[in-house]
Design a protein around this motif. Structure first.
Motif, PDB file in Angstrom:
ATOM      1  N   UNK A 144      12.661   3.658   5.822  1.00 37.44           N
ATOM      2  CA  UNK A 144      11.851   2.442   5.901  1.00 37.44           C
ATOM      3  C   UNK A 144      11.240   2.215   7.282  1.00 37.44           C
ATOM      4  N   UNK A 145      11.517   3.108   8.234  1.00 44.41           N
ATOM      5  CA  UNK A 145      10.905   3.011   9.560  1.00 44.41           C
ATOM      6  C   UNK A 145       9.667   3.884   9.685  1.00 44.41           C
ATOM      7  N   UNK A 146       9.305   4.608   8.632  1.00 40.26           N
ATOM      8  CA  UNK A 146       8.231   5.587   8.701  1.00 40.26           C
ATOM      9  C   UNK A 146       6.901   5.022   8.228  1.00 40.26           C
ATOM     10  N   UNK A 147       5.826   5.638   8.705  1.00 40.06           N
ATOM     11  CA  UNK A 147       4.491   5.318   8.210  1.00 40.06           C
ATOM     12  C   UNK A 147       4.288   5.988   6.854  1.00 40.06           C
ATOM     13  N   UNK A 148       3.192   5.648   6.187  1.00 42.00           N
ATOM     14  CA  UNK A 148       2.905   6.245   4.888  1.00 42.00           C
ATOM     15  C   UNK A 148       2.760   7.755   4.952  1.00 42.00           C
ATOM     16  N   UNK A 149       2.046   8.241   5.953  1.00 41.09           N
ATOM     17  CA  UNK A 149       1.872   9.681   6.090  1.00 41.09           C
ATOM     18  C   UNK A 149       3.186  10.392   6.364  1.00 41.09           C
ATOM     19  N   UNK A 150       4.031   9.776   7.176  1.00 36.42           N
ATOM     20  CA  UNK A 150       5.340  10.373   7.466  1.00 36.42           C
ATOM     21  C   UNK A 150       6.217  10.382   6.213  1.00 36.42           C
ATOM     22  N   UNK A 151       6.150   9.327   5.429  1.00 31.87           N
ATOM     23  CA  UNK A 151       6.928   9.283   4.188  1.00 31.87           C
ATOM     24  C   UNK A 151       6.484  10.396   3.235  1.00 31.87           C
ATOM     25  N   UNK A 152       5.180  10.606   3.166  1.00 32.26           N
ATOM     26  CA  UNK A 152       4.701  11.653   2.267  1.00 32.26           C
ATOM     27  C   UNK A 152       5.149  13.026   2.745  1.00 32.26           C
ATOM     28  N   UNK A 153       5.221  13.231   4.043  1.00 39.56           N
ATOM     29  CA  UNK A 153       5.730  14.499   4.574  1.00 39.56           C
ATOM     30  C   UNK A 153       7.202  14.709   4.219  1.00 39.56           C
ATOM     31  N   UNK A 154       7.972  13.622   4.234  1.00 37.53           N
ATOM     32  CA  UNK A 154       9.369  13.714   3.793  1.00 37.53           C
ATOM     33  C   UNK A 154       9.416  14.118   2.320  1.00 37.53           C
ATOM     34  N   UNK A 175      -2.456   6.083  -0.905  1.00 40.15           N
ATOM     35  CA  UNK A 175      -2.150   4.956  -0.017  1.00 40.15           C
ATOM     36  C   UNK A 175      -2.386   5.288   1.454  1.00 40.15           C
ATOM     37  N   UNK A 176      -3.108   6.370   1.711  1.00 43.96           N
ATOM     38  CA  UNK A 176      -3.261   6.849   3.079  1.00 43.96           C
ATOM     39  C   UNK A 176      -4.695   6.691   3.584  1.00 43.96           C
ATOM     40  N   UNK A 177      -4.838   6.594   4.895  1.00 42.69           N
ATOM     41  CA  UNK A 177      -6.165   6.524   5.494  1.00 42.69           C
ATOM     42  C   UNK A 177      -6.835   7.896   5.418  1.00 42.69           C
ATOM     43  N   UNK A 178      -8.158   7.966   5.627  1.00 42.64           N
ATOM     44  CA  UNK A 178      -8.878   9.238   5.437  1.00 42.64           C
ATOM     45  C   UNK A 178      -8.359  10.399   6.274  1.00 42.64           C
ATOM     46  N   UNK A 179      -8.046  10.148   7.546  1.00 42.03           N
ATOM     47  CA  UNK A 179      -7.568  11.235   8.404  1.00 42.03           C
ATOM     48  C   UNK A 179      -6.217  11.755   7.915  1.00 42.03           C
ATOM     49  N   UNK A 180      -5.297  10.845   7.638  1.00 42.45           N
ATOM     50  CA  UNK A 180      -3.978  11.249   7.166  1.00 42.45           C
ATOM     51  C   UNK A 180      -4.072  11.941   5.807  1.00 42.45           C
ATOM     52  N   UNK A 181      -4.993  11.469   4.963  1.00 41.83           N
ATOM     53  CA  UNK A 181      -5.192  12.104   3.657  1.00 41.83           C
ATOM     54  C   UNK A 181      -5.568  13.566   3.812  1.00 41.83           C
ATOM     55  N   UNK A 206     -12.613  12.905  -5.065  1.00 37.08           N
ATOM     56  CA  UNK A 206     -13.293  14.145  -5.449  1.00 37.08           C
ATOM     57  C   UNK A 206     -13.651  14.979  -4.222  1.00 37.08           C
ATOM     58  N   UNK A 207     -14.181  14.331  -3.196  1.00 36.38           N
ATOM     59  CA  UNK A 207     -14.582  15.060  -1.993  1.00 36.38           C
ATOM     60  C   UNK A 207     -13.390  15.741  -1.343  1.00 36.38           C
ATOM     61  N   UNK A 208     -12.249  15.070  -1.324  1.00 41.84           N
ATOM     62  CA  UNK A 208     -11.042  15.652  -0.738  1.00 41.84           C
ATOM     63  C   UNK A 208     -10.595  16.875  -1.542  1.00 41.84           C
ATOM     64  N   UNK A 209     -10.673  16.773  -2.848  1.00 33.33           N
ATOM     65  CA  UNK A 209     -10.338  17.921  -3.693  1.00 33.33           C
ATOM     66  C   UNK A 209     -11.259  19.090  -3.396  1.00 33.33           C
ATOM     67  N   UNK A 210     -12.545  18.823  -3.270  1.00 33.03           N
ATOM     68  CA  UNK A 210     -13.512  19.883  -2.993  1.00 33.03           C
ATOM     69  C   UNK A 210     -13.251  20.565  -1.656  1.00 33.03           C
ATOM     70  N   UNK A 211     -12.756  19.815  -0.695  1.00 30.61           N
ATOM     71  CA  UNK A 211     -12.530  20.375   0.636  1.00 30.61           C
ATOM     72  C   UNK A 211     -11.394  21.391   0.664  1.00 30.61           C
ATOM     73  N   UNK A 212     -10.363  21.170  -0.172  1.00 27.74           N
ATOM     74  CA  UNK A 212      -9.124  21.909   0.036  1.00 27.74           C
ATOM     75  C   UNK A 212      -8.675  22.833  -1.090  1.00 27.74           C
TER      76      UNK A 212
END
Length: 268
Positions: A144-154, A175-181, A206-212
């Motif tokens: 519960x001390x982590x950010x959203x991006x850190x939680x997703x990494x866990x 639930x993440x900002x564009x950079x973290x996404x 869709x754009x994120x899917x296309x990128x990766x």
């Protein structure tokens, strides 16, 4: 290899969430599922590991018919299917390390996990994975001390400690900002490449899917509406999947990203 053969899910109300979905996903391929809300994306992922029971059709992973397994066989098979959740599904009061090690529950049993008596090999692997996802220094922090991006990494590390043959990923960037996404999508794809691991990623962007990713499947009202490469996405394809709209900006975002990543020779 994952094979879906005429996978169908009909609810008691008569509503069909999936209709005769047939796909083959080879080892090592990362596939993105796109489509409007209610198209059946999350249902499809949950039918693969039978968190939702398919009405008909089959799911075959490396030659094993998942839909025909008994409860005991299914528990063992789920060890081979790492799941990454949209809302992280972490135990907030536990540490990062404890949450990662919970991915070994299917192997060590309830009491050993309850008493925190994991084999040293599991602990070593958890440290290695936390280092790989950039969270080694946070191993002793509470979730519960982590950010959203850190939680997703866990969540990613927890799924990978299962040593799965398949990753099922449900809205990892919702639930993440564009950079973290972008960082999370890049991390998932890199880890799949490192492990020759197949993945099915349910994603709205869709754009994120296309990128990766290397393959995109579009669902509409529970049926396949598109199956192809990111470069084959067009205004017409997006209109077929989502309905009438000006899609030019969505596709141009991907082009701009590709231009931004081109190396520029220094001026001498």
């Amino acid at each position: 290899m994952l094979q879906l053969n005429k996978l169908t899910k009909t609810y008691r109300t008569g509503d069909k969430a999936l209709q005769d979905v047939t796909l083959t996903i080879p080892k090592g391929q990362v596939l993105a599922l796109i489509g409007p809300s209610g198209a059946g994306k999350s249902t499809l992922i949950r039918c693969i590991n039978r968190l939702v029971e398919p009405t008909s059709g089959s799911v075959i992973l490396d030659g094993t018919d998942v839909t025909a397994l008994s409860s005991g066989g299914l528990r063992k098979m789920r060890r081979q299917m790492g799941m990454i959740f949209q809302e992280y599904a972490l135990v907030e009061r536990l540490t990062v390390m404890e949450n990662v090690l919970s991915g070994r529950l299917g192997y060590v049993g309830f009491w050993r996990s309850f008493l925190r008596k994991y084999p040293q090999s599991d602990v070593d692997e958890a440290f290695r994975l936390l280092d790989r996802v950039g969270l080694l220094a946070m191993a002793d922090k509470r979730a519960d001390e982590l950010s959203g991006g850190q939680r997703q990494r866990v969540g990613i590390a927890r799924a990978l400690i299962q040593n799965p043959r398949l990753l099922l990923v449900d809205e990892p960037t919702a639930s993440l900002d564009p950079k973290t996404s972008r960082q999370i999508m890049r991390l998932i794809c890199e880890l799949c490449a490192e492990r020759d691991l197949a993945a099915v990623i349910n994603i709205h962007d869709v754009a994120l899917a296309q990128m990766f990713v290397e393959r995109i499947v579009g669902l509409k009202a529970g049926e396949l509406a598109f199956d192809g490469k990111p470069t084959e996405m067009s205004d017409e394809v997006l209109t077929t999947i989502y309905g009438e709209e000006d899609w030019h900006a969505t596709i141009r975002d991907v082009d701009d990203e590709e231009e931004d990543t081109v190396a520029v020779e220094p001026v001498l």
